[in-house]
Design a protein around this motif. Structure first.
Motif, PDB file in Angstrom:
ATOM      1  N   LEU A  68     -26.817  12.945 -19.347  1.00  0.00           N
ATOM      2  CA  LEU A  68     -26.713  11.494 -19.168  1.00  0.00           C
ATOM      3  C   LEU A  68     -25.279  11.078 -18.839  1.00  0.00           C
ATOM      4  N   VAL A  69     -24.313  11.802 -19.345  1.00  0.00           N
ATOM      5  CA  VAL A  69     -22.910  11.542 -18.993  1.00  0.00           C
ATOM      6  C   VAL A  69     -22.709  11.772 -17.495  1.00  0.00           C
ATOM      7  N   ILE A  70     -23.290  12.832 -16.978  1.00  0.00           N
ATOM      8  CA  ILE A  70     -23.195  13.106 -15.535  1.00  0.00           C
ATOM      9  C   ILE A  70     -23.854  11.969 -14.755  1.00  0.00           C
ATOM     10  N   LEU A  71     -25.028  11.530 -15.213  1.00  0.00           N
ATOM     11  CA  LEU A  71     -25.695  10.413 -14.527  1.00  0.00           C
ATOM     12  C   LEU A  71     -24.859   9.138 -14.606  1.00  0.00           C
ATOM     13  N   ASP A  72     -24.195   8.914 -15.715  1.00  0.00           N
ATOM     14  CA  ASP A  72     -23.289   7.761 -15.836  1.00  0.00           C
ATOM     15  C   ASP A  72     -22.167   7.845 -14.795  1.00  0.00           C
ATOM     16  N   GLN A  73     -21.636   9.033 -14.606  1.00  0.00           N
ATOM     17  CA  GLN A  73     -20.587   9.229 -13.605  1.00  0.00           C
ATOM     18  C   GLN A  73     -21.118   8.920 -12.211  1.00  0.00           C
ATOM     19  N   LYS A  74     -22.333   9.366 -11.939  1.00  0.00           N
ATOM     20  CA  LYS A  74     -22.951   9.082 -10.639  1.00  0.00           C
ATOM     21  C   LYS A  74     -23.157   7.580 -10.467  1.00  0.00           C
ATOM     22  N   LEU A  75     -23.605   6.923 -11.519  1.00  0.00           N
ATOM     23  CA  LEU A  75     -23.803   5.475 -11.475  1.00  0.00           C
ATOM     24  C   LEU A  75     -22.489   4.764 -11.183  1.00  0.00           C
ATOM     25  N   ASN A  76     -21.421   5.185 -11.835  1.00  0.00           N
ATOM     26  CA  ASN A  76     -20.113   4.566 -11.585  1.00  0.00           C
ATOM     27  C   ASN A  76     -19.662   4.769 -10.149  1.00  0.00           C
ATOM     28  N   ARG A  77     -19.929   5.930  -9.589  1.00  0.00           N
ATOM     29  CA  ARG A  77     -19.593   6.170  -8.174  1.00  0.00           C
ATOM     30  C   ARG A  77     -20.383   5.227  -7.274  1.00  0.00           C
ATOM     31  N   LEU A  78     -21.672   5.063  -7.585  1.00  0.00           N
ATOM     32  CA  LEU A  78     -22.486   4.144  -6.783  1.00  0.00           C
ATOM     33  C   LEU A  78     -21.945   2.718  -6.863  1.00  0.00           C
ATOM     34  N   LYS A  79     -21.565   2.299  -8.052  1.00  0.00           N
ATOM     35  CA  LYS A  79     -21.032   0.944  -8.234  1.00  0.00           C
ATOM     36  C   LYS A  79     -19.730   0.746  -7.470  1.00  0.00           C
ATOM     37  N   GLN A  80     -18.997   1.837  -7.247  1.00  0.00           N
ATOM     38  CA  GLN A  80     -17.753   1.784  -6.470  1.00  0.00           C
ATOM     39  C   GLN A  80     -18.016   2.050  -4.990  1.00  0.00           C
ATOM     40  N   GLU A  81     -19.308   2.059  -4.641  1.00  0.00           N
ATOM     41  CA  GLU A  81     -19.763   2.276  -3.264  1.00  0.00           C
ATOM     42  C   GLU A  81     -19.305   3.616  -2.706  1.00  0.00           C
ATOM     43  N   PHE A  88     -38.711   6.458 -12.203  1.00  0.00           N
ATOM     44  CA  PHE A  88     -37.413   6.756 -11.597  1.00  0.00           C
ATOM     45  C   PHE A  88     -37.496   7.998 -10.714  1.00  0.00           C
ATOM     46  N   ALA A  89     -38.223   9.013 -11.155  1.00  0.00           N
ATOM     47  CA  ALA A  89     -38.396  10.234 -10.359  1.00  0.00           C
ATOM     48  C   ALA A  89     -39.074   9.911  -9.023  1.00  0.00           C
ATOM     49  N   ASP A  90     -40.025   8.994  -9.037  1.00  0.00           N
ATOM     50  CA  ASP A  90     -40.699   8.585  -7.801  1.00  0.00           C
ATOM     51  C   ASP A  90     -39.721   7.901  -6.838  1.00  0.00           C
ATOM     52  N   LEU A  91     -38.881   7.020  -7.377  1.00  0.00           N
ATOM     53  CA  LEU A  91     -37.876   6.356  -6.539  1.00  0.00           C
ATOM     54  C   LEU A  91     -36.897   7.378  -5.982  1.00  0.00           C
ATOM     55  N   LEU A  92     -36.472   8.293  -6.802  1.00  0.00           N
ATOM     56  CA  LEU A  92     -35.544   9.337  -6.378  1.00  0.00           C
ATOM     57  C   LEU A  92     -36.169  10.205  -5.287  1.00  0.00           C
ATOM     58  N   ASN A 143     -28.311   0.863  -2.136  1.00  0.00           N
ATOM     59  CA  ASN A 143     -27.551   1.442  -3.245  1.00  0.00           C
ATOM     60  C   ASN A 143     -27.627   0.606  -4.508  1.00  0.00           C
ATOM     61  N   ASP A 144     -27.575  -0.711  -4.370  1.00  0.00           N
ATOM     62  CA  ASP A 144     -27.600  -1.556  -5.565  1.00  0.00           C
ATOM     63  C   ASP A 144     -28.956  -1.474  -6.270  1.00  0.00           C
ATOM     64  N   VAL A 145     -30.022  -1.331  -5.504  1.00  0.00           N
ATOM     65  CA  VAL A 145     -31.361  -1.193  -6.099  1.00  0.00           C
ATOM     66  C   VAL A 145     -31.458   0.150  -6.820  1.00  0.00           C
ATOM     67  N   PHE A 146     -30.995   1.213  -6.157  1.00  0.00           N
ATOM     68  CA  PHE A 146     -31.031   2.529  -6.794  1.00  0.00           C
ATOM     69  C   PHE A 146     -30.162   2.527  -8.046  1.00  0.00           C
ATOM     70  N   ALA A 147     -28.988   1.940  -7.955  1.00  0.00           N
ATOM     71  CA  ALA A 147     -28.072   1.885  -9.107  1.00  0.00           C
ATOM     72  C   ALA A 147     -28.703   1.129 -10.267  1.00  0.00           C
ATOM     73  N   GLN A 148     -29.410   0.072  -9.975  1.00  0.00           N
ATOM     74  CA  GLN A 148     -30.076  -0.703 -11.035  1.00  0.00           C
ATOM     75  C   GLN A 148     -31.132   0.150 -11.736  1.00  0.00           C
ATOM     76  N   HIS A 149     -31.914   0.882 -10.968  1.00  0.00           N
ATOM     77  CA  HIS A 149     -32.940   1.749 -11.551  1.00  0.00           C
ATOM     78  C   HIS A 149     -32.320   2.913 -12.324  1.00  0.00           C
ATOM     79  N   LEU A 150     -31.248   3.456 -11.783  1.00  0.00           N
ATOM     80  CA  LEU A 150     -30.552   4.543 -12.479  1.00  0.00           C
ATOM     81  C   LEU A 150     -29.983   4.035 -13.802  1.00  0.00           C
ATOM     82  N   SER A 151     -29.391   2.868 -13.777  1.00  0.00           N
ATOM     83  CA  SER A 151     -28.838   2.263 -14.991  1.00  0.00           C
ATOM     84  C   SER A 151     -29.925   2.059 -16.050  1.00  0.00           C
ATOM     85  N   HIS A 152     -31.082   1.554 -15.618  1.00  0.00           N
ATOM     86  CA  HIS A 152     -32.195   1.347 -16.546  1.00  0.00           C
ATOM     87  C   HIS A 152     -32.666   2.679 -17.135  1.00  0.00           C
ATOM     88  N   PHE A 153     -32.783   3.680 -16.287  1.00  0.00           N
ATOM     89  CA  PHE A 153     -33.210   5.009 -16.733  1.00  0.00           C
ATOM     90  C   PHE A 153     -32.242   5.558 -17.780  1.00  0.00           C
TER      91      PHE A 153
END
Length: 178
Positions: free
Chosen positions: A17-30, A91-95, A106-116
């Motif tokens: 989940l830490v790795i996913l958090d890092q990915k989420l932060n990258r997405l938020k920074q575009e 989330f797996a289906d969206l991915l 990206n913002d839609v994916f980031a929102q779903h990733l954040s929720h997951f």
């Protein structure tokens, strides 16, 4: 002891989940991310949780209720596991759509990733803070031996075990370099 195994598995999940958090932060920074790594993590969490981790917990929780009576926090966990499974599948289906080059903003994916991530962390935190202390406080060594006998042999973890399965080689290598 199964309680220690559950905690160890939780720590593995937290690492992912830490790795996913890092990915989420990258997405938020575009910034771009490796969606295959995200997929490997979700695949592991889905496969390991649904086939091994949650059934093990459900066995322990069922034993607790049978031998120690009703505990509201524990009784609701089977339902929570089912809901978490549904969230993971959504989330797996969206991915999968993203990996098949479907345009997902990206913002839609980031929102779903954040929720997951949030749902996974909330569940793990609850079990660690509320449920495992109840078990450790009440279970005797004989209780742990009984649930271990009901479960059978120790599981082989496809990512964190002695032998990394081919499906998780990429993720294992990523975790060594990250």
């Amino acid at each position: 002891m199964l309680g220690e195994i559950i905690s160890r598995e939780h720590s593995y999940m937290v690492r992912l989940l830490v790795i996913l958090d890092q990915k989420l932060n990258r997405l938020k920074q575009e910034q771009s991310i490796n969606y295959l790594i995200v997929n490997d993590i979700v695949s592991y969490l889905q496969r390991h949780s649904e086939l091994t981790h949650h059934p093990k917990e459900d066995l322990i929780y069922g034993y607790f209720i049978e031998h120690y009576g009703h505990e509201h926090k524990i009784e609701n966990l089977a339902l929570e596991h089912k809901q978490l499974s549904e969230t993971t599948q959504e989330f797996a289906d969206l991915l999968a759509m993203v990996l098949q080059d479907t345009v997902v903003p990206n913002d839609v994916f980031a929102q779903h990733l954040s929720h997951f991530i949030h749902q996974q962390k909330k569940h793990l935190d609850f079990e660690e803070r509320e449920i495992l202390p109840i078990l450790k406080q009440n279970f005797t060594e004989q209780d742990w031996e009984a649930v271990e006998a009901l479960w059978g042999s120790e599981d082989v973890d496809p990512l964190f075990g002695q032998n990394i399965e081919k499906e998780y080689q990429r993720l294992s290598e990523f975790m060594k370099t990250d």
